[in-house]
Design a protein around this motif. Sequence first.
Motif, short mmCIF file in Angstrom:
data_model
loop_
_atom_site.label_atom_id
_atom_site.label_comp_id
_atom_site.label_asym_id
_atom_site.label_seq_id
_atom_site.Cartn_x
_atom_site.Cartn_y
_atom_site.Cartn_z
N SER A 4 7.82 55.07 67.40
CA SER A 4 7.95 54.15 66.17
C SER A 4 9.33 54.24 66.19
N VAL A 5 9.89 53.36 65.31
CA VAL A 5 11.19 53.22 64.83
C VAL A 5 11.01 53.30 63.40
N ILE A 6 12.16 53.88 62.75
CA ILE A 6 12.35 53.99 61.32
C ILE A 6 13.56 53.54 60.72
N ASP A 7 13.68 53.18 59.84
CA ASP A 7 15.13 52.74 59.18
C ASP A 7 15.50 53.99 58.26
N SER A 8 16.64 54.22 58.44
CA SER A 8 17.48 55.19 57.90
C SER A 8 18.82 54.88 57.32
N PRO A 9 19.57 55.60 56.59
CA PRO A 9 21.04 55.43 55.92
C PRO A 9 21.77 55.21 57.14
N ILE A 10 21.47 55.93 58.26
CA ILE A 10 22.42 55.86 59.46
C ILE A 10 21.91 54.60 60.45
N SER A 14 14.75 55.95 66.56
CA SER A 14 13.48 56.00 67.40
C SER A 14 13.03 57.11 67.70
N LEU A 15 11.87 57.28 67.23
CA LEU A 15 10.94 58.79 67.43
C LEU A 15 9.92 58.57 68.43
N GLY A 28 19.12 53.97 67.14
CA GLY A 28 18.87 52.53 67.30
C GLY A 28 17.54 52.45 67.98
N PRO A 29 17.02 51.14 67.94
CA PRO A 29 15.58 50.80 68.24
C PRO A 29 15.23 50.81 69.41
N ILE A 30 15.09 51.96 70.13
CA ILE A 30 14.87 52.30 71.57
C ILE A 30 13.29 52.03 71.78
N GLN A 31 12.88 51.22 72.72
CA GLN A 31 11.56 51.10 73.08
C GLN A 31 11.28 52.18 74.21
N LEU A 32 10.26 52.98 73.63
CA LEU A 32 10.27 54.24 74.66
C LEU A 32 8.79 53.90 75.26
N PHE A 135 30.08 62.11 69.71
CA PHE A 135 28.46 62.42 68.77
C PHE A 135 27.79 61.05 69.40
N GLY A 136 26.76 61.34 69.99
CA GLY A 136 25.75 60.19 70.57
C GLY A 136 25.80 58.98 69.29
N GLY A 137 25.85 59.42 68.18
CA GLY A 137 25.42 58.27 67.37
C GLY A 137 26.85 57.93 66.80
N GLY A 138 27.93 58.14 67.20
CA GLY A 138 29.35 57.92 66.85
C GLY A 138 29.78 58.61 65.63
N ILE A 139 31.03 58.83 65.57
CA ILE A 139 31.65 59.58 64.74
C ILE A 139 31.42 59.35 63.05
#
Length: 159
Positions: A4-10, A14-15, A28-32, A135-139
């Motif tokens: 699933s994909v959840i919204d967060s403050p960052i 994708s979980l 990010g919204p990665i389709q797994l 950092f994979g999510g950006g600094i």
Amino acid sequence: MRWSVIDSPIGDLSLAVDDDGLCRLGFGPIQLGPERARDDVLTAAAEQLKAYFAGELTEFDLPLSVRGGSRFERAVWAQLQRIPYGEMQTYGDVAKAVGDPGAARAVGVACNRNPIAVIVPCHRVVGAGGKMVGFGGGIPTKRHLLELEARTTLETAWL
């Protein structure tokens, strides 16, 4: 695999879970897989992440399914989980903790390959002297997570 994909403050996270537990948290919204799914672990992860971002949760309690990675990477990922909430260690500190003091760069690679970001807190690892690097999510995301934890730690100490 269920995801699933959840919204967060960052941004979107994708979980993904397999039969053993949470196996992926990515930015990010990665389709797994073929479709999104409802799953108790996915629901628990989403709830715990919401509480984490609200400053109400300092320790995740989820079954993790860490697959892949070299023996060294798995040792690094295990060490990351030992870094207390609101604290930081350098890449060199982590390298020493896993028994290879000269492997700071390899720790950085292992952090980059961390399949369960935020929950396996690679954002708590910084460069020498506290320098904000990689950092994979950006600094900006790394800074946001560290500031959230620092603020929550201070607020809790003053209660």
